[in-house]
Motif scaffolding. Structure first.
Motif, mmCIF file in Angstrom:
data_model
loop_
_atom_site.group_PDB
_atom_site.id
_atom_site.type_symbol
_atom_site.label_atom_id
_atom_site.label_comp_id
_atom_site.label_asym_id
_atom_site.label_seq_id
_atom_site.Cartn_x
_atom_site.Cartn_y
_atom_site.Cartn_z
ATOM 1 N N ASN A 120 10.404 -7.879 -1.513
ATOM 2 C CA ASN A 120 10.489 -7.566 -2.554
ATOM 3 C C ASN A 120 11.369 -6.051 -3.074
ATOM 4 O O ASN A 120 11.588 -5.361 -1.909
ATOM 5 C CB ASN A 120 9.013 -7.320 -3.212
ATOM 6 N N PHE A 121 12.157 -5.245 -3.806
ATOM 7 C CA PHE A 121 12.501 -4.345 -3.916
ATOM 8 C C PHE A 121 11.061 -3.567 -4.744
ATOM 9 O O PHE A 121 11.343 -4.516 -5.780
ATOM 10 C CB PHE A 121 14.000 -4.310 -4.547
ATOM 11 N N TYR A 122 11.276 -2.223 -4.405
ATOM 12 C CA TYR A 122 10.349 -1.739 -5.454
ATOM 13 C C TYR A 122 10.897 0.192 -6.088
ATOM 14 O O TYR A 122 11.559 0.629 -5.228
ATOM 15 C CB TYR A 122 9.822 -0.695 -5.145
ATOM 16 N N GLU A 123 11.455 0.347 -6.742
ATOM 17 C CA GLU A 123 12.013 0.928 -7.704
ATOM 18 C C GLU A 123 10.791 2.265 -8.188
ATOM 19 O O GLU A 123 10.431 1.829 -9.398
ATOM 20 C CB GLU A 123 13.041 0.693 -8.770
ATOM 21 N N LEU A 124 10.448 3.223 -8.166
ATOM 22 C CA LEU A 124 9.345 4.387 -8.394
ATOM 23 C C LEU A 124 10.377 4.983 -9.128
ATOM 24 O O LEU A 124 10.721 5.814 -9.084
ATOM 25 C CB LEU A 124 8.211 4.738 -7.392
ATOM 26 N N LYS A 148 1.168 -1.490 -0.057
ATOM 27 C CA LYS A 148 -0.100 0.169 -0.016
ATOM 28 C C LYS A 148 1.174 1.230 0.102
ATOM 29 O O LYS A 148 0.412 2.382 -1.345
ATOM 30 C CB LYS A 148 -1.249 0.068 1.207
ATOM 31 N N MET A 149 2.136 0.991 0.694
ATOM 32 C CA MET A 149 2.741 2.149 0.762
ATOM 33 C C MET A 149 3.706 2.668 -0.643
ATOM 34 O O MET A 149 3.929 3.718 -0.789
ATOM 35 C CB MET A 149 3.731 1.700 1.517
ATOM 36 N N VAL A 150 3.762 1.637 -1.170
ATOM 37 C CA VAL A 150 4.968 1.700 -2.952
ATOM 38 C C VAL A 150 3.506 2.566 -3.769
ATOM 39 O O VAL A 150 3.784 3.248 -4.485
ATOM 40 C CB VAL A 150 5.014 0.332 -3.061
#
Length: 186
Positions: free
Chosen positions: A126-130, A99-101
């Motif tokens: 998980n690694f998220y790149e925005l 949700k934060m992502v």
């Protein structure tokens, strides 16, 4: 009248025979950061990892135990690292992290998700790149799926300008990936 024109013509020629003015190209600031040397994080928490000596870890215990800021003072950046013990609420932690992502989809032009797993160390996540004008450029969560859950979010103390922040984001991204690679549960 003709006399005035003859006197005016040389004056005009003298003034107009200068070099053409050309606007100078806009120069960009070149940001260079030191090659990182990694230090072991050894606080009384159920995990350990390595972080860059270019950063500084400060305690955010006012919030909860094992919550830290990894400060990149030279960049005005901060990684907010949080720890939660899992008490039958594993799915709730994953959903909250995602949700934060995905709250950043309003400003982010894309979100790249990379899953990682180190079964020998019981480290999964998980690694998220925005990409784009997102307030947080990098986020991840790490878990052992049964007892522990750690999240991290990168924020800069400036307006989100992807072109200007790109060198700093790349530097911190390498550090965060190293943190994940060296992460272990105690």
């Amino acid at each position: 009248m003709f006399k005035k024109l003859i006197l005016l013509l040389p004056a005009v020629l003298l003034v107009s025979c200068g070099k053409d003015s050309v606007p100078k190209p806009r120069g960009d600031l070149r940001l260079e950061y030191p090659e990182p040397k990694y230090v072991k994080f050894a606080e009384p928490c159920p995990f350990t990892f390595e972080y860059s000596d270019f950063s500084e870890i400060t305690d955010a215990k006012k919030q909860r135990n094992c919550w830290y800021y990894i400060n990149y003072n030279g960049m005005k950046g901060k990684v907010f690292l949080t720890y939660y013990p899992i008490k039958g609420d594993f799915e709730a932690h994953v959903k909250e992290s995602e949700k934060m992502v995905y709250e950043h989809t309003v400003k982010a032009s894309s979100i790249e998700t990379k899953s990682f797993q180190y079964p020998e160390k019981k480290v999964f996540g998980n690694f998220y790149e925005l990409k784009g004008q997102s307030a947080s450029n990098l986020q991840f969560y790490i878990t052992d799926s049964t007892r522990h859950f750690v999240t991290a979010y990168l924020y800069f103390n400036s307006r989100p300008k992807p072109d200007s922040l790109a060198p700093a984001v790349d530097y911190v991204k390498r550090d965060m990936l190293h943190l994940i690679d060296t992460f272990e549960w105690k």
